[in-house]
Design an enzyme around this catalytic site. Structure first.
Site, PDB file in Angstrom:
ATOM      1  CD  GLU A   1     -19.188 -87.995  65.490  1.00 43.46           C
ATOM      2  OE1 GLU A   1     -19.885 -88.873  66.050  1.00 43.46           O
ATOM      3  OE2 GLU A   1     -18.160 -87.519  65.985  1.00 43.46           O
TER       4      GLU A   1
ATOM      5  CE  LYS B   1     -26.121 -97.533  63.247  1.00 46.19           C
ATOM      6  NZ  LYS B   1     -27.515 -97.074  63.454  1.00 46.19           N
TER       7      LYS B   1
ATOM      8  N   GLY C   1     -31.665 -90.864  59.439  1.00 48.29           N
ATOM      9  CA  GLY C   1     -32.416 -89.904  58.638  1.00 48.29           C
ATOM     10  C   GLY C   1     -31.495 -88.938  57.932  1.00 48.29           C
TER      11      GLY C   1
ATOM     12  CE  LYS D   1     -25.675 -99.129  59.912  1.00 46.52           C
ATOM     13  NZ  LYS D   1     -25.968 -98.231  58.773  1.00 46.52           N
TER      14      LYS D   1
ATOM     15  CG  ASP E   1     -28.022-100.460  61.954  1.00 46.01           C
ATOM     16  OD1 ASP E   1     -27.475 -99.968  60.957  1.00 46.01           O
ATOM     17  OD2 ASP E   1     -28.357 -99.787  62.949  1.00 46.01           O
TER      18      ASP E   1
ATOM     19  CB  VAL F   1     -21.530 -94.794  65.597  1.00 49.53           C
ATOM     20  CG1 VAL F   1     -22.225 -95.288  66.867  1.00 49.53           C
ATOM     21  CG2 VAL F   1     -20.574 -95.859  65.072  1.00 49.53           C
TER      22      VAL F   1
ATOM     23  NE  ARG G   1     -25.786 -98.096  42.744  1.00 48.05           N
ATOM     24  CZ  ARG G   1     -26.181 -97.987  44.002  1.00 48.05           C
ATOM     25  NH1 ARG G   1     -27.197 -97.195  44.291  1.00 48.05           N
ATOM     26  NH2 ARG G   1     -25.573 -98.639  44.968  1.00 48.05           N
TER      27      ARG G   1
ATOM     28  CB  VAL H   1     -26.927 -89.561  53.766  1.00 49.28           C
ATOM     29  CG1 VAL H   1     -25.832 -88.802  54.513  1.00 49.28           C
ATOM     30  CG2 VAL H   1     -27.759 -90.371  54.749  1.00 49.28           C
TER      31      VAL H   1
END
Length: 437
Positions: A131, A207, A304, A107, A203, A134, A47, A16
């Site tokens: 935003e 959310k 994604g 999340k 998961d 979720v 890292r 991301v």
């Protein structure tokens, strides 16, 4: 339009983070036009500095020291994309104390420590935008916090996990087993090597917890509502549901019933002509019910690189123009209202699907219906496929028995299950799934 750029710290340049950086680097004119000023990545924390990256950042931007962001007074907004709870919690708290506003897609962190993070942000006059936490690219946080502000949301039904939805879609549309569909999801990058949090419902539950806080003002620990996943689902249940006119989805549900909040994440039968049932592949979908506007529908890619990066970048733009700060100051967040009480699981009600493996011999059906009847469970339909005839001393065949109930309380069903355990003619384990209204 101010010429002073917004200096940004990017903490985490994985999938991301790389997507966010590419949007900012590849579309500077668009970002400047919509932000009112340029947005510049001043530091990007990783890292491993030696790891090859599909990203051309300016010299001197990459660092492996998170303090390079925390201690830099020129950085006004930090984007936390580390994932997980620790050390993300500690980093976010340090960023707020250092005078940074924070954008996060985390999340798990917000579900577990949102109250602490938001309280500190309020005390320090800082802002947290989330935003992307979720439903990926679906602007559901803005919808709940802004667009639905005139309403009391009274119900949420949602598909919030793209991995599970892809697996269920493959089982339905291609007749694949759960194991084969999961393997395919991993090969396509929809599922991690360890998919547990996706397929066991955690998961989606994290959310839903965030949406419930925003919608109802109630913080709900995951331990206080029903959460189950698709990892025990069999192809037979997909087929029986289809015979009955339903599709099975991992449904996250929250609703107000007589002033109390009912929440669950579980595989659920949904009538196949409903939009939720027709949401396939790695897509998310959310149906909100407001007391004024009625039903509102949102759908799109929920995970994604590109969808999530889109949502993160939108939050950055909102930070740059001050919209996020204004919205955050008015959101009903953790600890700011009493919210609604949570209904105990045994008092929540639903229709149910039961698939039992039973001995094919006289009186078995009577025993089962007697137990259900004594627990005030009314039957809507029953399916028992014909077993082959047996002669002499042949073993009694075991056949599947599928029962659809009318609406009943979960506690009544639990009591009936306890009684069914005592019947030697009913084999355990069996399958119990909720049926959506």
């Amino acid at each position: 339009m101010s010429a002073e750029p917004l200096q940004l710290g990017l903490i985490g340049v994985g999938n991301v983070g790389t997507g966010v950086a590419k949007i900012l680097l590849n579309h500077p004119d668009r970002i400047t036009r919509r932000s009112g000023r340029p947005v510049v990545i001043r530091r990007a924390v990783v890292r491993d500095l030696s790891k090859p990256r599909d990203l051309a950042l300016p010299a001197g931007v990459l660092t492996d020291d998170v303090q390079a962001v925390i201690r830099d007074p020129e950085i006004k907004v930090a984007v936390e994309l580390m994932g997980g709870i620790h050390p993300a919690r500690e980093v976010v708290l340090e960023l707020l104390k250092a005078g940074k506003d924070v954008v996060t897609a985390n999340k798990a962190l917000l579900c577990e420590h949102g109250d602490e993070i938001f309280q500190l942000a309020r005390e320090l006059g800082r802002t947290v935008a989330f935003e992307a936490a979720v439903a990926g690219g679906i602007p559901i946080i803005a919808a709940v916090g802004q667009s639905m502000a005139a309403n009391q949301i009274v119900g949420i039904q949602a598909i919030l996990n793209g991995t599970s939805n892809y697996i269920l879609s493959e089982m339905l549309l291609r007749g694949q087993t759960y194991a084969d569909a999961l393997r395919g999801a991993q090969e396509l990058g929809y599922a991690e090597a360890d998919p547990a949090l996706d397929v066991n419902g955690t998961d989606a539950a994290q959310k839903l917890g965030i949406l419930a806080q925003l919608s109802f003002g109630t913080k709900v620990p995951l331990s206080e509502f029903h959460c189950s996943g698709i990892d025990k689902l069999e192809q037979a249940d997909i087929e029986y549901a289809g015979d009955l006119g339903y599709t099975i989805k991992l449904l996250a549900s929250a609703r107000l019933v007589e002033g109390r909040l009912e929440l669950s994440v579980r595989p659920t039968l949904i009538r196949r002509d409903r939009a939720l049932a027709m949401t396939h592949g790695p897509f998310n979908a959310i149906l909100l019910d407001g007391d004024v506007v009625g039903s509102v529908w949102y759908s799109g890619r929920g995970a994604g690189q590109d969808p999530t990066a889109s949502a993160v970048t939108a939050d950055i733009i909102d930070m740059a123009i001050g919209r996020a700060q204004l919205t955050f100051s008015r959101l009903d967040l953790w600890g700011e209202s009493a919210g609604f009480p949570i209904a105990p699981l045994e008092e929540t009600a639903s229709r149910f699907y039961l698939r039992l493996a039973v001995d094919d011999r006289p009186h078995v059906m009577a025993d089962i219906t007697d137990i259900l009847g004594r627990n005030n469970i009314s039957l809507a339909s029953v399916i028992q496929r014909e077993a082959p005839e047996v002669e002499g001393d042949s073993p009694t065949p075991v056949v599947p028995l599928v029962i659809m109930t009318h609406r009943t309380k979960t506690g009544q069903l639990q009591a009936a299950e306890a009684a069914l355990h005592k019947l030697g003619s009913v084999k355990y384990p069996w399958t119990v799934l909720a049926v959506a209204d």
